[in-house]
Design an enzyme around this catalytic site. Structure first.
Site, mmCIF file in Angstrom:
data_model
loop_
_atom_site.group_PDB
_atom_site.id
_atom_site.type_symbol
_atom_site.label_atom_id
_atom_site.label_comp_id
_atom_site.label_asym_id
_atom_site.label_seq_id
_atom_site.Cartn_x
_atom_site.Cartn_y
_atom_site.Cartn_z
ATOM 1 N N ARG A 3 48.000 28.747 46.654
ATOM 2 C CA ARG A 3 47.666 27.496 46.005
ATOM 3 C C ARG A 3 48.486 26.310 46.521
ATOM 4 N NH1 ARG A 3 45.257 27.324 41.472
ATOM 5 N NH2 ARG A 3 45.124 25.180 42.146
ATOM 6 N N GLU A 37 39.515 51.048 24.530
ATOM 7 C CA GLU A 37 38.626 52.209 24.554
ATOM 8 C C GLU A 37 39.222 53.331 25.399
ATOM 9 O OE1 GLU A 37 34.525 50.979 25.137
ATOM 10 O OE2 GLU A 37 34.583 49.748 23.314
ATOM 11 N N ARG A 91 42.862 24.047 38.958
ATOM 12 C CA ARG A 91 41.962 23.846 40.102
ATOM 13 C C ARG A 91 41.146 22.582 39.878
ATOM 14 N NH1 ARG A 91 42.161 29.555 40.925
ATOM 15 N NH2 ARG A 91 42.037 29.976 43.162
HETATM 16 N N1 URA Z 1 42.731 35.576 40.962
HETATM 17 C C1 URA Z 1 43.034 34.489 40.220
HETATM 18 O O1 URA Z 1 43.054 34.550 38.987
HETATM 19 N N2 URA Z 1 43.314 33.331 40.872
HETATM 20 C C2 URA Z 1 43.282 33.215 42.205
HETATM 21 O O2 URA Z 1 43.524 32.121 42.732
HETATM 22 C C3 URA Z 1 42.960 34.353 42.959
HETATM 23 C C4 URA Z 1 42.680 35.526 42.307
#
Ligand code: URA
Length: 267
Positions: free
Chosen positions: A235, A92, A180
């Site tokens: 992470r 858009e 996760r």
């Molecule tokens: N954005 C994400 O996609 N993952 C993260 O761990 C932090 C921000």
């Protein structure tokens, strides 16, 4: 790689676009847009560019502000989270005449080369987003435009912000897609087990969820795009984004994006 004819776009630009709830009169011919994911971040970014910036619309996840930088109109528009909503914003905005897109967001560090608070500037992104394959086949690269990339790097250097230039992985989901385990089921499907280690081994710097969609679409449309994200969690250490990590990552990414806009609008 240049932008497609501006005059052709201008003729088509003024119509109201549905999801952003904007028309070409409101956007005043803006050709550059900053794209955070979070609507809550839009006013902050807009005021950092121009203290007199004004809200234009707020429809669903799309919040839009307009400010001016060196006399040039600049939009700040949230994309929401992920590829599908980002693709709508990019579509858009392109129809309204935007030619340069700068994603400013957050990411989760993968590589030991990055720390919380660093800024990752992406020359390209791994296309795990889902949406971009509906714009170009998976073999097509998700790459930043060189002028936007170099403006971001120059901005980070001039501000002396800790930064890395490297590849992001843009996933379709925040939980399994980024491996996760603090999710409802705790289960990561087999195809994604070990993916965090694999991206680390392949020198991918961080996860996020929008860059691949934006970079693929902009290249396919003949427009310019780049991406700067602040690392808000690492992470290798944690799955949780903390308020402190969020603040540091966000602030640095916003500062770099605002300085890059100054460079991009300078003659
Ligand atoms: N954005 C994400 O996609 N993952 C993260 O761990 C932090 C921000």
């Amino acid at each position: 790689m240049g932008c497609r004819s501006r005059s052709r776009r201008r003729e088509r630009a003024p119509r109201r676009v549905y999801h952003l709830d904007l028309d070409g009169e409101q956007t005043r011919g803006a050709r550059i847009a900053l794209l955070p994911g979070d609507p809550g971040r839009v006013p902050r970014i807009a005021y950092s560019l121009d203290p007199e910036a004004q809200e234009l619309a707020f429809h669903r996840e799309y919040r839009s502000y307009l400010g001016h930088v060196r006399g040039e109109p600049v939009l700040v528009v949230s994309t929401g989270i992920g590829g599908p909503s980002t693709s709508i914003a990019v579509e858009e905005l392109a129809r309204l005449g935007v030619e340069t897109f700068l994603r400013v967001g957050t990411c989760g560090g993968i590589s030991p080369q990055v720390r919380v608070g660093d800024v990752v500037i992406a020359p390209g992104a791994v296309r795990l987003d889902g949406a971009s394959v509906q714009y170009a086949p998976i073999e097509y690269p998700a790459v930043a435009h060189p002028e936007v990339l170099s403006a971001l790097v120059a901005a980070a250097r001039s501000l002396k912000k800790p930064h890395r230039v490297g590849i992001l992985a843009s996933t379709a989901t925040f939980y399994p897609g980024q491996e996760r385990r603090d999710s409802f089921s705790g289960y990561v499907p087999r195809a994604l087990q070990g993916s965090l280690d694999e991206w680390r081994a392949l020198n991918v710097l961080a996860y996020e969820m929008e860059a691949a969609t934006l970079l693929t679409m902009a290249s396919a449309f003949g427009l310019r795009a780049g991406c700067v994200t602040g690392v808000v969690v690492h992470r290798g250490r944690s799955e949780k984004v903390t308020p402190r990590g969020l603040k540091r990552g966000e602030e640095n990414a916003i500062a770099v994006a605002a300085a890059a806009v100054e460079i991009l609008v300078s003659p």
